[in-house]
Design a protein around this motif. Sequence first.
Motif, mmCIF file in Angstrom:
data_model
loop_
_atom_site.group_PDB
_atom_site.id
_atom_site.type_symbol
_atom_site.label_atom_id
_atom_site.label_comp_id
_atom_site.label_asym_id
_atom_site.label_seq_id
_atom_site.Cartn_x
_atom_site.Cartn_y
_atom_site.Cartn_z
ATOM 1 N N THR A 77 43.351 31.200 52.785
ATOM 2 C CA THR A 77 44.150 30.504 51.842
ATOM 3 C C THR A 77 43.690 29.112 52.139
ATOM 4 O OG1 THR A 77 46.394 29.963 51.213
ATOM 5 C CG2 THR A 77 46.191 29.811 53.512
ATOM 6 N N VAL A 78 43.849 28.571 50.937
ATOM 7 C CA VAL A 78 43.844 26.966 50.650
ATOM 8 C C VAL A 78 45.118 26.328 49.957
ATOM 9 C CG1 VAL A 78 42.818 25.141 49.383
ATOM 10 C CG2 VAL A 78 41.414 27.011 50.343
ATOM 11 N N ILE A 79 45.563 25.597 50.902
ATOM 12 C CA ILE A 79 46.922 25.068 50.160
ATOM 13 C C ILE A 79 46.335 23.473 49.958
ATOM 14 C CG2 ILE A 79 49.116 24.137 50.642
ATOM 15 C CD1 ILE A 79 48.779 27.285 51.093
ATOM 16 N N ARG A 80 46.717 23.233 48.381
ATOM 17 C CA ARG A 80 46.120 21.775 47.960
ATOM 18 C C ARG A 80 47.315 20.900 48.162
ATOM 19 N NH1 ARG A 80 45.643 17.474 46.761
ATOM 20 N NH2 ARG A 80 44.404 16.576 45.042
ATOM 21 N N TRP A 81 47.519 20.156 49.224
ATOM 22 C CA TRP A 81 48.413 19.188 49.300
ATOM 23 C C TRP A 81 48.486 18.197 48.199
ATOM 24 C CZ3 TRP A 81 49.964 14.062 49.385
ATOM 25 C CH2 TRP A 81 51.246 13.745 50.136
ATOM 26 N N GLY A 82 49.679 18.407 47.332
ATOM 27 C CA GLY A 82 49.892 17.807 46.080
ATOM 28 C C GLY A 82 49.739 18.387 44.880
ATOM 29 N N ILE A 83 49.368 17.920 43.809
ATOM 30 C CA ILE A 83 49.577 18.839 42.483
ATOM 31 C C ILE A 83 48.355 18.946 41.931
ATOM 32 C CG2 ILE A 83 50.338 18.229 40.259
ATOM 33 C CD1 ILE A 83 52.377 16.297 41.312
ATOM 34 N N ALA A 296 55.993 16.833 49.917
ATOM 35 C CA ALA A 296 54.797 17.826 49.939
ATOM 36 C C ALA A 296 54.525 18.245 51.150
ATOM 37 C CB ALA A 296 53.753 16.679 49.497
ATOM 38 N N SER A 297 54.521 17.558 52.267
ATOM 39 C CA SER A 297 54.197 18.109 53.359
ATOM 40 C C SER A 297 54.771 19.306 53.950
ATOM 41 C CB SER A 297 54.154 17.089 54.646
ATOM 42 O OG SER A 297 53.282 16.112 54.231
ATOM 43 N N ASN A 298 56.270 19.195 53.734
ATOM 44 C CA ASN A 298 57.085 20.519 54.221
ATOM 45 C C ASN A 298 56.880 21.696 53.230
ATOM 46 O OD1 ASN A 298 58.719 19.124 55.826
ATOM 47 N ND2 ASN A 298 60.443 18.439 54.280
ATOM 48 N N ALA A 299 56.375 21.465 51.994
ATOM 49 C CA ALA A 299 56.044 22.371 51.196
ATOM 50 C C ALA A 299 54.690 22.897 51.691
ATOM 51 C CB ALA A 299 55.871 22.045 49.628
ATOM 52 N N ALA A 300 53.710 22.218 51.942
ATOM 53 C CA ALA A 300 52.254 22.704 52.157
ATOM 54 C C ALA A 300 52.499 23.489 53.219
ATOM 55 C CB ALA A 300 51.639 21.269 52.463
ATOM 56 N N VAL A 301 53.257 22.968 54.522
ATOM 57 C CA VAL A 301 53.305 23.939 55.572
ATOM 58 C C VAL A 301 53.821 25.150 55.293
ATOM 59 C CG1 VAL A 301 54.061 23.779 57.982
ATOM 60 C CG2 VAL A 301 53.001 21.853 57.254
ATOM 61 N N ASP A 302 55.076 24.976 54.633
ATOM 62 C CA ASP A 302 55.871 26.543 54.384
ATOM 63 C C ASP A 302 54.719 27.324 53.660
ATOM 64 O OD1 ASP A 302 58.047 25.501 55.555
ATOM 65 O OD2 ASP A 302 59.068 24.844 53.505
ATOM 66 N N PHE A 303 54.063 26.881 52.632
ATOM 67 C CA PHE A 303 53.118 27.678 51.761
ATOM 68 C C PHE A 303 51.891 28.415 52.681
ATOM 69 C CE2 PHE A 303 54.342 25.371 47.869
ATOM 70 C CZ PHE A 303 55.650 25.921 47.731
ATOM 71 N N LEU A 304 51.594 27.355 53.425
ATOM 72 C CA LEU A 304 50.349 28.004 54.391
ATOM 73 C C LEU A 304 50.956 29.022 55.154
ATOM 74 C CD1 LEU A 304 47.425 27.342 55.917
ATOM 75 C CD2 LEU A 304 49.072 25.973 57.520
ATOM 76 N N ILE A 305 52.074 28.767 56.061
ATOM 77 C CA ILE A 305 52.541 29.876 56.922
ATOM 78 C C ILE A 305 52.668 31.007 55.869
ATOM 79 C CG2 ILE A 305 54.609 30.456 58.647
ATOM 80 C CD1 ILE A 305 54.423 27.555 59.106
ATOM 81 N N GLU A 306 53.395 30.907 54.864
ATOM 82 C CA GLU A 306 53.801 32.177 54.080
ATOM 83 C C GLU A 306 52.682 32.997 53.728
ATOM 84 O OE1 GLU A 306 55.306 32.537 49.413
ATOM 85 O OE2 GLU A 306 56.323 31.214 50.689
ATOM 86 N N GLU A 307 51.450 32.270 53.393
ATOM 87 C CA GLU A 307 50.366 32.826 52.824
ATOM 88 C C GLU A 307 49.475 33.543 54.183
ATOM 89 O OE1 GLU A 307 49.176 33.673 49.932
ATOM 90 O OE2 GLU A 307 50.985 32.471 49.155
ATOM 91 N N LEU A 308 49.569 32.960 55.345
ATOM 92 C CA LEU A 308 48.803 33.468 56.610
ATOM 93 C C LEU A 308 49.634 34.747 56.962
ATOM 94 C CD1 LEU A 308 48.005 30.256 58.419
ATOM 95 C CD2 LEU A 308 46.353 31.763 57.119
ATOM 96 N N ALA A 309 50.878 34.786 56.660
ATOM 97 C CA ALA A 309 51.802 36.163 56.992
ATOM 98 C C ALA A 309 51.412 37.230 56.053
ATOM 99 C CB ALA A 309 53.269 35.711 57.214
ATOM 100 N N ARG A 310 50.994 37.122 55.088
ATOM 101 C CA ARG A 310 50.612 38.192 54.094
ATOM 102 C C ARG A 310 49.688 39.166 54.642
ATOM 103 N NH1 ARG A 310 52.649 36.997 49.109
ATOM 104 N NH2 ARG A 310 53.209 34.949 48.504
#
Length: 310
Positions: A77-83, A296-310
């Motif tokens: 996964t790639v989490i693009r910090w920001g928009i 943005a940092s909260n969202a980035a880490v949440d999304f990272l962990i969510e994607e790695l758990a898939r």
Amino acid sequence: MSEPLILVTCRQMQVELPRYRERIENLGYDVVAPELAGRQQFTASELLDYSHRLVGIIAGDDELNREFFDGAAKLKTVIRWGIGMDSVDHDAARQHGVTVRNTPGVFSHEVADSAFGYILNLVRGYIDVDAAVRRGEWPKLEGITLAGARLGIVGFGAIGREVAKRGQGFGMDVVAFDPYVDGASADVSIVDIDQLLKTSRFIVLACPLTPETFHLINAERLALARSDAYLINVARGPVVLEADLIGALKSGRLAGAALDVFEVEPLPLDSEFRTLPNVVLGAHNASNTREGVVRASNAAVDFLIEELAR
């Protein structure tokens, strides 16, 4: 065997990383934040130095091209910090089964605030007044009243809608262009881009950079604009063909511009923008507030962990 690696390359996320490192490491990942050394992004080849263990990345404006995805065989996964997502080769990511996410909606208030900061500086000359008073002068620059003036917003997503709210708060006549928005459901009038350019005193670019918006603002479109119009770009630099904008500003075809973003960043030392008195220059920093960075940092880490758990 070495632990799988999470790379954090976004400068703002690196500053916040101490708050999140333990949470990520407790899930069995090693976390590395390589030094940017004054630059804005890493090249694909630099990122691939970590490819043998790399499973996830929280990225800034890094070179996430086909070379990167071809070489990062373990990447999930790639989490693009920001928009912005324009630095990512989405086709290559899909072909390699890599999920790509950004952190949408986290900076809409901040960027909209900045857009109006630029507008106010353009029409009231605060930067020039400050410099003059510091020199012992007492200037009386005649400004422009915002109430009643037309504000045209190019791109009516989260940021564009916040710009519209602020414009309405100033008593402005607000219109927007966005081919993906149903005019019947919008809270401001949706018009075509030609009409927006012909009638707006203030033109705010708040659209994403896509193949359709690349050099959207060029000589042909600038020729439609009012000669007393101001252009404010808080989107992405390549939405504007800078050579054409410079020509319009030098000739008086356009009254002025405020640019938070540029085609090449940092702005080259020989850029002609630096010599133009009717331009306010930024440093791609419209989104950068303490609250926005945390969001943005909260969202980035949440999304990272969510994607790695898939």
